[in-house]
Design a protein around this motif. Sequence first.
Motif, short mmCIF file in Angstrom:
data_model
loop_
_atom_site.label_atom_id
_atom_site.label_comp_id
_atom_site.label_asym_id
_atom_site.label_seq_id
_atom_site.Cartn_x
_atom_site.Cartn_y
_atom_site.Cartn_z
N CYS A 171 0.17 9.85 -32.25
CA CYS A 171 0.79 9.08 -33.31
C CYS A 171 1.52 9.90 -34.36
O CYS A 171 2.35 9.36 -35.09
N PRO A 202 6.55 2.97 -25.97
CA PRO A 202 6.78 2.25 -27.22
C PRO A 202 8.17 1.64 -27.31
O PRO A 202 8.35 0.56 -27.87
N SER A 203 9.17 2.34 -26.78
CA SER A 203 10.54 1.84 -26.89
C SER A 203 10.78 0.62 -26.02
O SER A 203 11.73 -0.13 -26.25
N LYS A 246 2.70 -5.21 -28.61
CA LYS A 246 1.95 -3.95 -28.73
C LYS A 246 0.48 -4.19 -29.09
O LYS A 246 -0.41 -3.59 -28.47
N THR A 260 8.32 -1.70 -25.33
CA THR A 260 7.34 -2.73 -25.62
C THR A 260 7.72 -3.47 -26.90
O THR A 260 7.80 -2.84 -27.96
N PRO A 261 7.96 -4.77 -26.84
CA PRO A 261 8.25 -5.53 -28.06
C PRO A 261 7.12 -5.40 -29.07
O PRO A 261 5.94 -5.28 -28.70
N ASP A 262 7.47 -5.42 -30.34
CA ASP A 262 6.47 -5.20 -31.39
C ASP A 262 5.35 -6.24 -31.34
O ASP A 262 4.19 -5.92 -31.63
N ASP A 263 5.67 -7.48 -30.98
CA ASP A 263 4.64 -8.50 -30.97
C ASP A 263 3.68 -8.36 -29.79
O ASP A 263 2.59 -8.95 -29.80
#
Length: 379
Positions: A341, A6-7, A14, A9-12
């Motif tokens: 999660c 997650p750290s 994911k 991977t860009p939010d767009d």
Amino acid sequence: MLAPCPSRTPDDLKPRWMGHFCGLCLELRDDAGQFARLTTNYDALALSVLVEAQQGDESDSRNAGPCALRGMRRQRIATGGGPRLAATASLLLASAKIRDHVEDGDGIAARRGARGIAGLTADRLRAKAITIGESIDLSTEPLVAMIERQREIEADCGPDTPLTTVTAPTETATAELFAHAALLGGRPENAEPFRTAGAAFGRLAHLLDAAEDFDEDAERGAWNPLAATGTGVDGARDLAKVALADMKRALGAASIVDTALTELLLDRYARHAFTKTFGSTCSTHQTAERRRYRERRDYRQERRYERRSRYDHGHYRPEPRNFFAGLCAFTVLCCTCQMCCREEYEGPWSRRRREGCCRDCDCCDCCPCDGDCCGCGCD
């Protein structure tokens, strides 16, 4: 090798990554049955991503309904040839792994009565892979032949055998899968660059797996290509570094419409996998230092869990669950995605406080130089 972080991977990106992951999972369910979803493979997602990258906005997709594994959320998923190609690769890899356990008499096949069931499972998965491959005009016979040839090469392997001879079947099979992604993407001119990138990807995956298992295989007396050929971890590191460069160069020569996800998976994630296994790509960074760092980090993590497990919100931790009660709790945690999660959850059997794997991601701390954060000349 391409496990998500997650750290990193860009939010767009994911949702797009999740769309390929869910697309592969649902493709396995639809074409091979519910059980086949267990073979979902992170590395195989690169094939689905490559197909989409050549098509851009014209790629096939659809809206999928809520799923417990993604917190009952809807998702736009990839469909068509890309997920089918990834499903074929996942099933072939799972079949080969189970078959290895059957022939070696270890793993799941070492248990009484499991050998026959494991053999039937491997045959069934391979048959499903052949069927899905035929639906996208992929000839799986050469791939199956390469998988079977792997054991012959390993049996004849000695100290004078080049390590590249051992990795050759993996390289060839992966190269053909990558080349077929060019055809499914409607750009046959990309077949050769993708074939080169696939060969490098296969070599890299093989070397990373062998290096990760090197110490454990030595303790168990199991066969390892790095020990059998006398190459060692340092020799494998040099070959893996070359494979990284070859893969990046080949993909750069291909005609790709959307490079965002391909660069994320086949460049950033691949380099991160290299760093976790061998240490930084910097020539001044020593693998031994990296291992000591990881040991200290693992020790701190273990001590943190131990301190938390003694008390639960100021009270003593409850008694552990028995096997069947823990199995029920494990099922609930998995199906509701809590193990991934939630910030914290209760261990199904131990009842200790655990941290969700996507909430406390310290995998990015494994190297002070990830190859693109300093000016030290990393690849």
